[in-house]
Write an enzyme that holds these catalytic residues in place. Structure first.
Site, PDB file in Angstrom:
ATOM      1  N   ASP A   9      61.597 -25.806 -12.879  1.00 17.64           N
ATOM      2  CA  ASP A   9      61.978 -26.423 -13.843  1.00 17.64           C
ATOM      3  C   ASP A   9      62.837 -27.418 -14.025  1.00 17.64           C
ATOM      4  OD1 ASP A   9      63.642 -24.338 -13.537  1.00 17.64           O
ATOM      5  OD2 ASP A   9      63.587 -23.624 -15.741  1.00 17.64           O
ATOM      6  N   HIS A  20      66.460 -24.828  -7.656  1.00 21.01           N
ATOM      7  CA  HIS A  20      65.717 -25.702  -8.599  1.00 21.01           C
ATOM      8  C   HIS A  20      65.715 -25.406 -10.073  1.00 21.01           C
ATOM      9  CE1 HIS A  20      61.814 -23.096  -8.065  1.00 21.01           C
ATOM     10  NE2 HIS A  20      62.601 -22.230  -8.566  1.00 21.01           N
ATOM     11  N   HIS A  21      66.609 -24.403 -10.439  1.00 18.94           N
ATOM     12  CA  HIS A  21      66.577 -24.056 -12.027  1.00 18.94           C
ATOM     13  C   HIS A  21      67.795 -24.592 -12.509  1.00 18.94           C
ATOM     14  CE1 HIS A  21      63.158 -21.526 -11.596  1.00 18.94           C
ATOM     15  NE2 HIS A  21      63.590 -20.468 -10.853  1.00 18.94           N
ATOM     16  N   GLY A  22      68.808 -25.061 -11.773  1.00 16.86           N
ATOM     17  CA  GLY A  22      70.079 -25.704 -12.410  1.00 16.86           C
ATOM     18  C   GLY A  22      69.716 -26.867 -13.342  1.00 16.86           C
TER      19      GLY A  22
END
Length: 383
Positions: free
Chosen positions: A175, A133-135
């Site tokens: 994020d 989920h941070h890409g």
């Protein structure tokens, strides 16, 4: 309740590997699959293979120039100065061979799960290899190269016209997914995570509510360090129930990072296996109440890969299949993996009673988390 569910898995997920000593290690996916198989909760008929996502599918979220850079990096033909501009070759996301192919398979696995649910093949689908989920659109971050959850959400919007609720219980703020849909009223994001005062990525404050047409569709509940089960579950249930009733989605996508556990080496929360039973149970219930059962689940963080992640992620599948479990883990699984584990594996599904010393600030933390949750949901409560 018993429902049709599919488990997306390939041993090729293990090709997503930065190095032998990197904290992100997808042997945890194999450990989970093997644990479920040993206890006869996962059969060959439950498993479907992931496909490799196309460049066009990945480009639903990521810039073509970034995709090209990932391809070149994985072939050893990207200059280090250029790689750094894309977040590649860093301590968090080192370059490894064929990184595009390994990453595209994870994306394809989540899209495989999406298609199974959205075409009615199954009520639920689990891809524990996903949840990166941070890409970002043009940059790798936090062990994540391609953001499979963001791609899956945009894919569901475009292919199925779906309103999507994304719920993230990873200890790190989701994020990349939040910012991808920050101005989009057809996607609602809810992240319950450790406060960014102490933890990467440092975002996920309650005032991050979206912008433009998407204002009011981003929810964040940053909880305090040392939060325990009761407070975690209270915040999770209160926020999930209010947000889903407000948004009324067509489908739920949950990100199930297992790094809020007390044993996790990268975070500061004090959750036990009790919460990893509660998290999917509520998601399952609300999926049937609001979305005709449409629930897609992915993995995420979790860096005690031996003692915590397999037990936590297995519980998602057990909940999907309506199976309950307690007592000892399968002896064959323990015998197979204990010699490879740097830590002695727990013998039981549940954690020991005295997992940690009592936390003196428990009441203060609980009250603070409750207030944070109320403030995060204020706009819904006072409509």
């Amino acid at each position: 309740m018993t429902c049709d569910s599919v488990f997306v898995y390939s041993s090729d997920y293990l090709n997503y590997k930065f190095s032998d000593d990197h904290p992100f290690n997808h042997i945890r996916v194999k450990l989970t699959q093997d644990l479920l198989t040993e206890m006869k909760a996962l059969n060959d008929s439950d498993v479907i293979a992931p496909r490799i996502a196309t460049d066009d599918e990945i480009a639903l979220i990521h810039d073509p120039a970034y995709i090209d850079a990932v391809k070149k990096a994985g072939k050893g033909s990207l200059a280090s100065s250029i790689a750094a501009n894309y977040g590649l070759g860093t301590e968090d996301t080192p370059i490894f061979s064929n990184m595009h192919e390994a990453s595209a398979l994870i994306v394809g696995g989540t899209l495989t799960a999406v298609d199974a649910v959205m075409t009615g093949k199954s009520d639920h689908a689990l891809n524990v290899g996903g949840g990166l989920h941070h890409g970002f659109r043009g940059k790798a971050s936090g062990f994540c190269i391609y953001n499979d959850s963001s791609i899956a959400i945009e894919y569901m919007k475009k292919k199925y016209g779906a309103k999507v609720l994304y719920v993230d219980t990873d200890a790190h703020h989701g994020d990349g997914v939040q910012w991808a849909f920050y101005d989009d009223p057809e996607v609602c994001t809810l992240s319950i995570h450790e406060t960014g005062r102490y933890l990467f990525p440092g975002t996920g404050n309650i005032n991050e509510k979206g912008q433009g047409k998407g204002y009011g569709f981003s929810f964040n509940v940053p909880i305090d360090a040392f939060t325990e089960d009761e407070s975690f579950q209270e915040v999770y249930e209160a926020s999930f129930r209010k947000v889903i009733d407000f948004f009324k989605p067509d489908v739920i996508l949950t990100q199930n990072g297992a790094d809020a556990h007390y044993y996790d080496p990268l975070t500061h929360l004090s959750v036990s296996m009790k919460s990893y039973e509660f998290i999917p149970k509520l998601a399952h219930q609300l999926a049937h109440e609001y979305c005709d059962g449409k629930w897609i689940a992915v993995g995420g963080g979790g860096y005690d890969i031996w003692r915590v992640v397999p037990r936590a992620w297995s519980r998602i599948w057990l909940e999907m299949k309506g199976l309950s479990i307690s007592g000892r883990l399968p002896q064959q699984w323990l015998d197979r993996w204990n010699p490879l584990s740097p830590l002695t594996l727990p013998e039981n599904w549940d954690d020991e009673t005295n997992l940690y010393e009592p936390i003196p600030r428990k009441q203060e933390i609980t009250e603070k988390n409750k207030l944070t949750c109320e403030r995060a949901l204020y706009q819904i409560t006072n409509q």
